[in-house]
Design an enzyme around this catalytic site. Structure first.
Site: not given
Ligand SMILES: Nc1ncnc2[nH]cnc12
Ligand SMILES: CSC[C@H]1O[C@H](OP(=O)(O)O)[C@H](O)[C@@H]1O
Length: 293
Positions: A212, A214
């Protein structure tokens, strides 16, 4: 049991290694409690490896609840010298896209209250941690990814992994703060593991699987668990191929690692001043240095 030199820590969405044969489930009790789950020892193309699902096979442990010391100590007690972490991460950089793979070479600690040392209680040591991952193992991992030429996957060698406490994901302000530090990816688990692995003289490196953006990217939805697990599962077959190729390379050509002698000059307490209890507790870490002449 014969020594197992290669360990694998599976993260979110990676709860087992499909290709493992001749499996033994081993319940290990350590002086630091029980690991997240039984360790699964099995064979990958003739090489014995130990696999552990860091959140448990049913994902019942929060990042803050992980028994980091027991997990690393259990690996050490089996004889593990190389530890590969496979982890889901959020990307903090536009060019690191979901499904890409990153092999971080730095960490920033944004956790609190995690137990990041085996020492204390009468024995003091300070290990070097300027290079928190084993660069030789990271190279083997990177070469393995490159050799597979995985479709749609870009490999990023190097980068900074921010380790946050969680379990809630970051706010946009935090995400932008991490970006202003030029960090690459974010997760919640790898930094305590890297510290403890260093103290245990185990070479550690991470295969970070981007799931992703974030919550900072104006053109992408903010991270959700569904997004993380969905993208991780889309990439799980690739992750397992990379691990298999890395194991092949490690068993043919195990690299020399500075991590394997991390305690050589790190222990400050004179040997004859260390209590019997501490010597017993840290048996697998100290035996190389503290065997009686
Ligand atoms: N955006 C994110 N923040 C923290 N841990 C994660 N693991 C996978 N995506 C994450
Ligand atoms: C399931 S989303 C957050 C969770 O995913 C990552 O886990 P891991 O490093 O074990 O793959 C992240 O660190 C969080 O623990």
């Amino acid at each position: 049991m014969s020594q197992v030199k290669i360990g694998i820590l599976g993260g979110s969405g990676l709860y087992k290694m499909e290709a493992l044969k001749d499996i033994e489930e081993i319940q290990i009790e350590t002086p630091f409690g029980s690991p997240s789950d039984a360790l699964i020892v099995g064979t990958l193309e003739g090489t014995r490896v130990a696999f552990l699902a860091r959140h448990g096979r049913n994902h019942h442990l929060l990042p803050s609840e992980l028994p980091f010391r027991a997990n690393i100590y259990a690996m050490k007690s089996l004889g593990v010298e190389y530890l590969i972490s496979a982890s889901a991460v959020g990307s903090l950089q536009a060019e690191m896209k979901p499904l890409d793979m990153v092999i971080p070479d730095q960490f920033i600690d944004r956790t609190f209250g995690r137990m990041g040392t085996f020492f204390g209680d009468g024995i003091v040591a300070h290990v070097a941690f300027g290079d928190p991952v084993c660069l030789q193992l990271a190279k083997v991992l990177g070469d393995a990814v490159e050799s597979l030429q995985l479709e749609g996957v870009t490999l990023h060698r190097g980068g900074t992994y921010v380790c946050m406490e969680g379990p809630a994901f970051s706010t946009k302000a935090e995400s932008n703060l991490h970006r202003s530090w030029d960090a690459s990816v974010i997760g919640m688990t790898n930094l305590p593991e890297a510290k403890l692995a260093r103290e245990a003289e185990i070479a550690y490196a991470t295969l970070a699987l981007v799931t992703d953006y974030d919550c900072w990217h104006p053109d992408h939805d903010s991270v959700t668990v569904e997004m993380v697990i969905g993208n991780l599962q889309r990439n799980a077959v690739n992750a397992q191929k990379v691990i298999l190729e890395t194991v092949r390379r490690l068993s043919k050509n195990p690299p020399v690692s500075d991590a394997h002698s991390a305690l050589k000059y790190a222990i400050l307490t004179p040997k004859d001043q260390v209590s019997a209890a501490a010597k017993t507790r840290l048996e697998f870490l100290l035996q190389k240095y503290f065997t009686e002449e």
